[in-house]
Design a protein around this motif. Structure first.
Motif, PDB file in Angstrom:
ATOM      1  N   ALA A  76      37.582  -5.972 -13.972  1.00 26.94           N
ATOM      2  CA  ALA A  76      38.545  -6.023 -12.856  1.00 26.94           C
ATOM      3  C   ALA A  76      39.518  -4.844 -12.948  1.00 26.94           C
ATOM      4  O   ALA A  76      39.892  -4.243 -11.927  1.00 26.94           O
ATOM      5  N   GLU A  77      39.919  -4.505 -14.165  1.00 25.89           N
ATOM      6  CA  GLU A  77      40.807  -3.357 -14.349  1.00 25.89           C
ATOM      7  C   GLU A  77      40.109  -2.053 -13.951  1.00 25.89           C
ATOM      8  O   GLU A  77      40.712  -1.167 -13.319  1.00 25.89           O
ATOM      9  N   MET A  78      38.837  -1.929 -14.344  1.00 28.94           N
ATOM     10  CA  MET A  78      38.079  -0.724 -13.972  1.00 28.94           C
ATOM     11  C   MET A  78      38.004  -0.597 -12.445  1.00 28.94           C
ATOM     12  O   MET A  78      38.176   0.496 -11.886  1.00 28.94           O
ATOM     13  N   ALA A  79      37.768  -1.741 -11.777  1.00 26.43           N
ATOM     14  CA  ALA A  79      37.691  -1.713 -10.310  1.00 26.43           C
ATOM     15  C   ALA A  79      39.058  -1.364  -9.705  1.00 26.43           C
ATOM     16  O   ALA A  79      39.146  -0.588  -8.751  1.00 26.43           O
ATOM     17  N   ARG A  80      40.108  -1.908 -10.287  1.00 24.69           N
ATOM     18  CA  ARG A  80      41.458  -1.665  -9.757  1.00 24.69           C
ATOM     19  C   ARG A  80      41.806  -0.174  -9.766  1.00 24.69           C
ATOM     20  O   ARG A  80      42.385   0.347  -8.803  1.00 24.69           O
ATOM     21  N   VAL A  81      41.466   0.523 -10.868  1.00 26.78           N
ATOM     22  CA  VAL A  81      41.877   1.936 -10.971  1.00 26.78           C
ATOM     23  C   VAL A  81      40.900   2.879 -10.257  1.00 26.78           C
ATOM     24  O   VAL A  81      41.106   4.089 -10.235  1.00 26.78           O
ATOM     25  N   THR A  82      39.811   2.310  -9.698  1.00 22.24           N
ATOM     26  CA  THR A  82      38.866   3.114  -8.902  1.00 22.24           C
ATOM     27  C   THR A  82      39.367   3.157  -7.457  1.00 22.24           C
ATOM     28  O   THR A  82      39.832   2.147  -6.927  1.00 22.24           O
ATOM     29  N   ARG A  83      39.258   4.311  -6.804  1.00 21.57           N
ATOM     30  CA  ARG A  83      39.717   4.389  -5.406  1.00 21.57           C
ATOM     31  C   ARG A  83      38.755   3.614  -4.504  1.00 21.57           C
ATOM     32  O   ARG A  83      37.550   3.500  -4.833  1.00 21.57           O
TER      33      ARG A  83
END
Ligand SMILES: C[S@@+](CC[C@H](N)C(=O)[O-])C[C@H]1O[C@@H](n2cnc3c(N)ncnc32)[C@H](O)[C@@H]1O
Length: 262
Positions: free
Chosen positions: A122-129
């Motif tokens: 979820a964190e990886m997705a959050r910091v992806t544009r």
């Protein structure tokens, strides 16, 4: 601060670098999703010493690449900040980056070690544009898929996998990546599976020394799981004897799940 990691050891950075051709890996698994645009932002989560991030920079010299890991010393051992990728340390479960900071975010062989892998994804997705890409690469069957699996090896593997599981490690992380990515809300999911370990008959000397090092790093965990250093030594000997046999097959597979952030 160092984030706890099951394979923590001074020799871990060298082990990680030695067991992959980083340029070939980037060519196969990342090249199709790495933007050609100058300044494209790429994040490697659980980067170890940053060897894969360095290969990304060789493939896209105008990209801004960040290697992120829970162990600042391991990261620093890959080279000084500013030469090659930027190196940042912290916990993958709480990435210190703003929402939408990167075009591509990937993680290779880290999620299997984190019990809260849903939080990390979820964190990886959050910091992806929005519209950017997340790539998850992890193993299925590592350490546990053998044929034939004799009673001696089976008796050793059971307490070891129980101890690994208690420490947050999941040897079946690979197969779970699709569901995890789906539940995170990533779309246009692409799933790929490739052989990873494949040792049919007697293991070759290079791979054997890599397994020896891996088992040596895991020795404290083996001793705890099996009750004594001597029992750990016997387990290492039995595992290496299995790999040395002409009659045995050991294998695992690597899943790659690629998704788009909405
Ligand atoms: C098996 S290594 C993989 C390194 C590299 N990605 C590679 O493919 O060679 C796993 C790495 O994940 C890092 N790691 C484990 N848990 C972490 C966490 N919660 N946050 C950040 N890094 C973590 C470890 O420090 C270690 O360097």
């Amino acid at each position: 601060m160092t984030v706890p990691y099951l394979m923590e050891d001074q020799r871990e950075a060298g082990r990680l670098v030695a067991k992959v051709d980083a340029d070939a890996w980037v060519h196969t698994y990342l090249d199709p999703v790495l933007p050609q645009t100058p300044g494209a932002r790429v994040l490697d989560v659980g980067a170890g010493p940053g060897h894969i991030a360095e290969a990304v920079l060789r493939a896209r010299s105008a990209a801004q690449v960040v290697a992120f890991d829970g162990n600042p010393e391991r990261l620093a051992s890959g080279g000084p900040d500013g030469a090659g990728p930027l190196r940042r340390s912290g916990d993958a479960r709480a990435l210190p980056f703003d929402d939408g900071s990167f075009d591509v975010v990937y993680s290779r062989l880290m999620l299997q070690y984190i019990a809260e892998r849903d939080v990390a994804i979820a964190e990886m997705a959050r910091v992806t544009r929005p519209g950017g890409t997340v790539v998850l690469f992890d193993l299925d069957g590592q350490l546990i898929w053998h044929d034939p699996l004799g009673p001696e090896l089976s008796a050793l593997l059971e307490p070891v996998t129980t101890a690994l599981t208690a420490a947050g490690f999941d040897p079946h992380t690979g197969r779970r990546l699709y569901g995890l990515a789906h539940r995170t809300g990533l779309t246009d999911l692409d799933v790929r599976v490739d052989p990873y370990h494949l040792i049919a008959g007697r293991i070759d000397p290079v791979q054997r020394s890599q397994w020896e090092l891996k088992l040596d790093i895991a020795r404290p965990l083996l001793a705890r799981a099996l009750g004594s250093p001597q029992a750990a030594q016997e387990a290492v000997d039995a595992f290496l004897a299995h790999l040395d046999s002409e009659e045995t097959l050991t294998y695992s597979v690597a899943f790659t799940v690629t998704g788009r952030r909405v």
